[in-house]
Design an enzyme around this catalytic site. Structure first.
Site, PDB file in Angstrom:
ATOM      1  N   GLU A  49       0.835  -1.205   0.000  1.00  0.00           N
ATOM      2  CA  GLU A  49       0.000   0.000   0.000  1.00  0.00           C
ATOM      3  C   GLU A  49       0.874   1.261   0.000  1.00  0.00           C
ATOM      4  OE1 GLU A  49      -3.075  -0.063  -0.528  1.00  0.00           O
ATOM      5  OE2 GLU A  49      -3.846  -2.003   0.133  1.00  0.00           O
ATOM      6  N   GLU A  97      -4.740   4.687   0.410  1.00  0.00           N
ATOM      7  CA  GLU A  97      -3.629   3.737   0.496  1.00  0.00           C
ATOM      8  C   GLU A  97      -3.045   3.750   1.911  1.00  0.00           C
ATOM      9  OE1 GLU A  97      -3.503   1.826  -1.857  1.00  0.00           O
ATOM     10  OE2 GLU A  97      -3.908   2.843  -3.736  1.00  0.00           O
ATOM     11  N   HIS A 118      -5.428   1.904   4.149  1.00  0.00           N
ATOM     12  CA  HIS A 118      -5.312   0.457   3.990  1.00  0.00           C
ATOM     13  C   HIS A 118      -4.097  -0.074   4.747  1.00  0.00           C
ATOM     14  CE1 HIS A 118      -7.551   0.782  -0.146  1.00  0.00           C
ATOM     15  NE2 HIS A 118      -8.307   1.114   0.884  1.00  0.00           N
ATOM     16  N   TYR A 175      -3.694  -2.974  11.799  1.00  0.00           N
ATOM     17  CA  TYR A 175      -4.724  -3.360  12.771  1.00  0.00           C
ATOM     18  C   TYR A 175      -4.875  -4.882  12.804  1.00  0.00           C
ATOM     19  CZ  TYR A 175      -9.552  -3.548  14.670  1.00  0.00           C
ATOM     20  OH  TYR A 175     -10.692  -3.827  15.389  1.00  0.00           O
ATOM     21  N   GLU A 190      -2.299  -3.162  -8.562  1.00  0.00           N
ATOM     22  CA  GLU A 190      -3.616  -2.987  -7.947  1.00  0.00           C
ATOM     23  C   GLU A 190      -4.691  -3.825  -8.631  1.00  0.00           C
ATOM     24  OE1 GLU A 190      -4.450   0.945  -5.891  1.00  0.00           O
ATOM     25  OE2 GLU A 190      -3.546   1.622  -7.770  1.00  0.00           O
ATOM     26  N   GLU A 235     -10.302   0.011  -3.985  1.00  0.00           N
ATOM     27  CA  GLU A 235      -9.413  -0.381  -5.084  1.00  0.00           C
ATOM     28  C   GLU A 235     -10.143  -0.420  -6.425  1.00  0.00           C
ATOM     29  OE1 GLU A 235      -6.269  -0.590  -4.992  1.00  0.00           O
ATOM     30  OE2 GLU A 235      -5.918  -0.577  -2.821  1.00  0.00           O
ATOM     31  N   HIS A 238      -9.800   2.962  -7.673  1.00  0.00           N
ATOM     32  CA  HIS A 238      -8.415   3.196  -8.096  1.00  0.00           C
ATOM     33  C   HIS A 238      -8.191   2.633  -9.494  1.00  0.00           C
ATOM     34  CE1 HIS A 238      -7.102   3.016  -3.555  1.00  0.00           C
ATOM     35  NE2 HIS A 238      -8.012   3.947  -3.800  1.00  0.00           N
TER      36      HIS A 238
END
Length: 364
Positions: free
Chosen positions: A69, A100, A103, A109, A173, A207, A210
């Site tokens: 990312e 990004e 993400h 996380y 991507e 995405e 994107h």
């Protein structure tokens, strides 16, 4: 012209010339989400029941996605944003860069929640040859965009821009990420890691925009620069894509050394090849692999233009405000089933006539 050195006049947003980019920006704003909205801790019970091969797959995915990312973010900042004149595109790219970063934090996380050795996960992309090869592939094209000798006003400079955009947007991507998404969502298909699957769905929604932006940008550049529409350059672009697929095939063999229930490297790689054919067609190039989709449940997520509409129909509870129709701006895929720009332009060159403009720039 969308590609070139920006001037002070390029800061005027109105009148909109590339409305599709502005519409994508508005949709991206509505799609805003934050990782901690998802209760990942509920997946820990599933994690405790998973096999070592299943855990390896999740760990391997996180080892790729976490730095990937930031690599995309850097490619936008260094290799795409500085070479576009369109303020509408600058708006969208600013939001994409934020996504990004979001993400990356989302995958952090995951690493903080699941009982993983984070330091070992962080080191995987620096140690595993197949993962290092993927990063080297991207850096090869991105590095060229930072060199002083690059002149975006020349044909060679424009080709360098497209090479980088194809490698980062279409391959990384649009193919590599979707390969990983399919693996991640396969756990939810087996009723495992459902909240992790929800996070991946939200990432896919970003995405998909994107990818749609990148495809529209490629088509616009090719329409506005007919000198790029040659068989030689089309073949080069196809080879860049195929090289990226070969790297992904090797990576997936490391991802699945033994396979897991219902999933192995051959299965995932067939999906990769299927998605690649869709990407090539969207760009106006012929299919290369001619394989069927082994993961029918992922069929909607393989087409950039269908995918955005799919998520618009599903994501009302995620949107920040109630506006609708933000992605209704036309893409530069040709109307009435005509050939996409690269294919149409090459065919026109063969006929020794000027390359046709399939659609007028939106906003005119």
């Amino acid at each position: 012209m969308i590609l070139g050195k920006a001037s002070p006049d390029d800061t005027n947003l109105h009148p909109l010339r590339y409305k599709w980019a502005y519409d994508l920006y508005m949709q991206a704003v509505r799609n805003t989400w934050f990782p901690h909205e998802i209760a990942l801790k509920e997946d820990l019970e599933d994690w405790a029941k998973m096999t070592e091969d299943e855990r390896h797959a999740v760990k391997f995915l996180m080892a790729f996605f976490n730095p990937a990312e930031l690599i995309v973010n850097r490619s936008i900042a260094l290799g795409i944003y500085p070479y576009l004149k369109s303020p509408e595109c600058h708006l969208y790219l600013a939001k994409q860069m934020w996504e990004e970063a979001n993400h990356c934090v989302a995958f952090e996380y995951v690493l903080q929640t699941f009982p993983l050795d984070r330091e070992k996960v962080f080191a995987i992309h620096l140690e595993v040859p197949s993962m290092k090869a993927k990063e080297n592939y991207i850096n090869r094209y991105m590095k060229r965009m930072t060199e002083d000798t690059l002149d975006i006003e020349t044909v060679d400079g424009k080709k360098d821009f497209i090479r980088n955009l194809v490698a980062t947007n279409l391959v990384m991507e649009g193919i590599w990420f979707y390969s990983g998404f399919m693996v991640a969502l396969s756990f939810r298909q087996r009723n495992q890691l459902r909240n992790f699957g929800s996070m991946i769905n939200w990432v896919i929604r970003d995405e998909s925009l994107h990818l749609k932006f990148g495809m529209n940008l490629l088509h616009n550049i090719l329409e506005e620069n007919s000198e790029l529409l040659t068989e030689e350059f089309a073949t080069e672009i196809q080879n860049i894509v195929i090289e990226g697929v070969n790297l992904e095939v090797a990576y997936n063999r490391d991802l699945f050394p033994n396979g897991i229930l219902g999933l192995n490297a051959d299965y995932v790689n067939q999906y990769v090849m299927y998605v690649t054919d869709r990407r090539l067609e969207e760009l106006g190039l012929p299919k290369h692999y001619n394989v069927t989709n082994p993961a029918k449940w992922m069929s909607t997520a393989t087409d950039v233009f269908e995918l955005v509409n799919f998520f618009e129909a599903q994501n009302t509870s995620y949107e920040v405000d109630g506006h609708s129709g933000a992605t209704s701006g036309a893409s530069h895929a040709p109307k009435d089933g005509g050939a996409p720009v690269m294919e149409a332009g090459i065919n026109a060159k063969k006929a020794e006539t000027p390359a046709p403009t399939q659609t007028a720039p939106i906003g005119e």
